[in-house]
Design an enzyme around this catalytic site. Sequence first.
Site: not given
Length: 463
Positions: A145, A112-114
């Site tokens: 991250t 989800f960091k993208d």
Amino acid sequence: MKYISTRGDQTERGFSDILLEGLAPDGGLYLPKAYPQVDDATLTRWRGLAYADLAFEILSLYIDDIPADDLHAITRKVYTEQVFGTKEITPLTWLGDHLALEGLSNGPTLAFKDMAMQLLGALFEYELGRRGETLNILGATSGDTGSAAEYAMRGKKGVNVFMLSPNGRMSPFQQAQMFSLQDANIHNIAIDGVFDDCQDIVKAVSNDLAFKREHRIGTVNSINWARLLAQVVYYFAGYFQATKSNSEQVSFTVPSGNFGNVCAGHVARMMGLPIAKLVVATNENDVLDEFFRTGAYRPRGTADTHETSSPSMDISKASNFERFVFDLLGRDGARVKAAFTSPAFELAPAEHAAIAGFGFQSGRSTHADRVATIRRCHAEHGVVIDPHTADGLKVALELRNPAASMLVLETALPAKFAATIHEALAIEPPRPAGLEGIEQLPKRVKVMAADVEAVKAYIHAHV
């Protein structure tokens, strides 16, 4: 829109300044002076917008020093089906009535960091180009991250990345994603310790204002407001997909380590998004769950931070938590500074009771829970989830209320955590094309002790 520090510095700064700065000079985190409010008419206007256009509308409320046409061009360049795999960008997968996964992990590093890092890379390149400057990014990662930052920044003009990670405490896939990069502007530093040691070093370097300014140090961790702001968008996107009208409420369960992901939900709720509950799901490192249950915040030391099968949540000092406490304590910067410069703190009973008004609940998950939840989700729905998402789903199943649909934020694809998937299901999770055998690629990494001065010396030698 102007920004102030959570620790009392009332100097007002614009978005482009805090984009490149990270921590405030007093050691606090930046927040807007006030959250812009979104009314029913605005929600109606936004419902049905493409993700890139929704991102532009929300970012525009917080960014007034980048021309609107430029900002819109950036969001349309970043949030594409080619990069994120689907037209919706964050599609929902329903697991029966009123329960769904919100897919956030279809970007280049499968996490989800993208969702935020791809935007942050584009904003950095834009602003540095506009100023004719360079930036040396210093970050810490517990697993996702780092790779998201490095893939977003590799090859970017004027940007170097120095990423700290806990030596040997990430999955082999996570390590390979980072350490296999050979780009000259990417520097991986594996610290002998846990994630909190890495995060402490980042904060210590950022608080050395002379070094920070001389070496033009910035950050991509979720202490950077721009990254958290990007995450606010997918709460709105999830809400619109899960509802037919603005009269409906939705709850979100968020696997939590550093509190950035769920803090973005707090911001969305403060703006007026109809969120019923924000459920914080922890693993065995349950400092946040303890806080929401008792009002006591007691960060653990290295020796008491457990190494678990959801390693990206192996965190005992949640940096973004300070932003929520700032709002909870009536934006009293002096009290926040005192609380977060102390080893621990405890709320008064009335303050603990006030948490309910912000919609927060919490729960905890263990390794046995993760394995059981992965099995259950696969058996009942044919869906394979990663162990962090499993932590979220386990807690969501305990706390969901049929009055509001519950969206569990998916945090990574199962390919990143093959050992746990194999333990649960006796299968190897599928990998996207091009990532087969990534663990065997040559690695480029520097192993170092948890020593602030040594890290500063390494940065000095490589900029």
